[in-house]
Design a protein around this motif. Structure first.
Motif, PDB file in Angstrom:
ATOM      1  N   TYR A 220     -27.156  17.283 -28.654  1.00 47.47           N
ATOM      2  CA  TYR A 220     -25.818  17.755 -28.986  1.00 47.47           C
ATOM      3  C   TYR A 220     -24.857  16.575 -28.940  1.00 47.47           C
ATOM      4  N   GLN A 345     -22.029  23.588 -32.926  1.00 44.01           N
ATOM      5  CA  GLN A 345     -23.204  23.862 -32.092  1.00 44.01           C
ATOM      6  C   GLN A 345     -22.840  24.437 -30.726  1.00 44.01           C
ATOM      7  N   LYS A 348     -24.650  27.737 -29.879  1.00 41.48           N
ATOM      8  CA  LYS A 348     -26.079  27.506 -29.630  1.00 41.48           C
ATOM      9  C   LYS A 348     -26.282  26.874 -28.255  1.00 41.48           C
TER      10      LYS A 348
END
Length: 364
Positions: A220, A345, A348
């Motif tokens: 990430y 993201q 997620k």
């Protein structure tokens, strides 16, 4: 991707090889089971790095606290770097930064509803937290414990600074790596921190290739967002101020004891060109002489509109400082930072963390 100049002291590389051999041998002792890593029947998340210097561990720990605290009873365990105490200590509302460390103080001051403890022996610290009742702890966040392999965390989150990726660095003392870059293999999640908010998609691909992660490792990217200027001494009548309220002719004296103040300097320059600063080393223990210097430098600013800005971590060490002049307190503001996960993201990432805690809480 913009080329970043990373300073490597090449003449110290022979010493780095010796240091690397020592850390490699230590890690092998854990890999072979000669030194034992202990698992605990509670969800345990480690936030750390393999380099010295600020990669944003505390803001990312605070992100996880915010994510989990509404559903679970969260505890943060730190060694309490540079604290003036030893052993296990559970923070309370009266705890000061000198006793528990500046970063644990910052977290406890911001999240009064969670447990914050310090212990250089993380296994002992976890055992003490597990004895707490009314309520019991549901999940433990280990701040800066990636090298503390006596604890086997359920998730290891490894942070690396966008401006100094571990794959471009060297071992101490030539570079800033605490251990070989192969240490990354212990992480389930890697986060590239301090990214520019406008980072380009091609940069994500370039960095992903450079880091050379395994398929099981999730990658990430995050950036920092600055909050409102917050009075350090909240009983003096000042109110929070948006950064946009800073006027072009306003004078700022920036006081920092962090690894890299450049990002903060650049942010303040977006609002005024009049930024002077006093920069000390990371976790600097401000002395009476430092407070005299702060007073002197602030009085040298002749402008009518002027303030002192510091970080939340530094504010923790200033709040109870006996040598801080009373006349400066009403001018003193802390600038909080928050983490934002990039590339859309965030959902997620949050699901990964909450899913792990939910599943392991159920089995504990």
């Amino acid at each position: 991707m913009e080329e970043k100049q990373i300073k490597i002291n090449k003449w110290l590389l022979p010493l780095s090889h010796i240091y690397g051999a020592a850390t490699h041998f230590r890690n092998k002792l854990f890999d072979w089971g000669i030194l034992q890593s202990k698992s605990f029947d509670i969800p345990t998340i480690c936030i750390g790095n393999i380099s010295v210097g600020g990669t944003g561990k505390t803001p990312h720990t605070e992100y996880l606290v915010n994510l989990l605290r509404n559903q679970y009873k969260v505890a943060v365990l730190s060694r309490g770097y540079k604290r003036h105490s030893r052993g296990y200590f559970l923070a309370n509302e009266d705890s000061q930064a000198r006793v528990i460390g500046d970063e644990p103080f910052q977290i406890k001051n911001k999240f009064s509803d969670i447990r914050v403890a310090v212990d250089e022996n993380r296994c002992h610290g976890i055992e003490q937290l597990l004895q707490l009742k009314d309520p019991e702890v549901d999940v433990i966040l280990l701040d800066d414990a990636f090298q503390h392999r006596y604890v086997k965390a359920g998730i290891n989150i490894l942070l690396t600074d966008y401006n100094r990726l571990f794959c471009e660095d060297k071992l101490l003392p030539a570079g800033r790596l605490r251990e070989s870059r192969k240490g990354k293999n212990r992480a389930q999640i890697v986060i590239v921190t301090k990214c520019p908010a406008d980072i380009k998609p091609i940069d994500f691909k370039i960095i992903s290739k450079q880091l050379d992660l395994f398929p099981f490792q999730k990658l990430y990217f995050s950036t920092f967002q600055y909050g409102k200027l917050t009075p350090v001494f909240k009983n003096l009548g000042q109110t929070e101020r948006a950064l946009s309220s800073i006027q072009a002719d306003e004078q700022i004296l920036l006081l920092t004891g962090i690894a890299s103040p450049l990002t903060l300097v650049n942010e303040l320059h977006n609002y005024t060109s009049h930024v002077d600063y006093l920069a000390f080393d990371d976790h600097h223990d401000f002395s009476a002489k430092d407070m005299e210097l702060l007073h002197e430098r602030f009085n040298q600013i002749k402008a009518e509109k002027k303030i002192i800005v510091t970080t939340e971590k530094d504010a923790a060490r200033l709040l109870h400082h006996p040598a801080l002049k009373n006349e400066l307190k009403s001018y003193l503001y802390a600038l909080p930072i928050e983490v934002k996960i990039l590339q859309n993201q965030e959902k997620k990432f949050n699901q990964n963390i909450i899913g792990y805690v939910r599943e392991n809480k159920k089995n504990s």
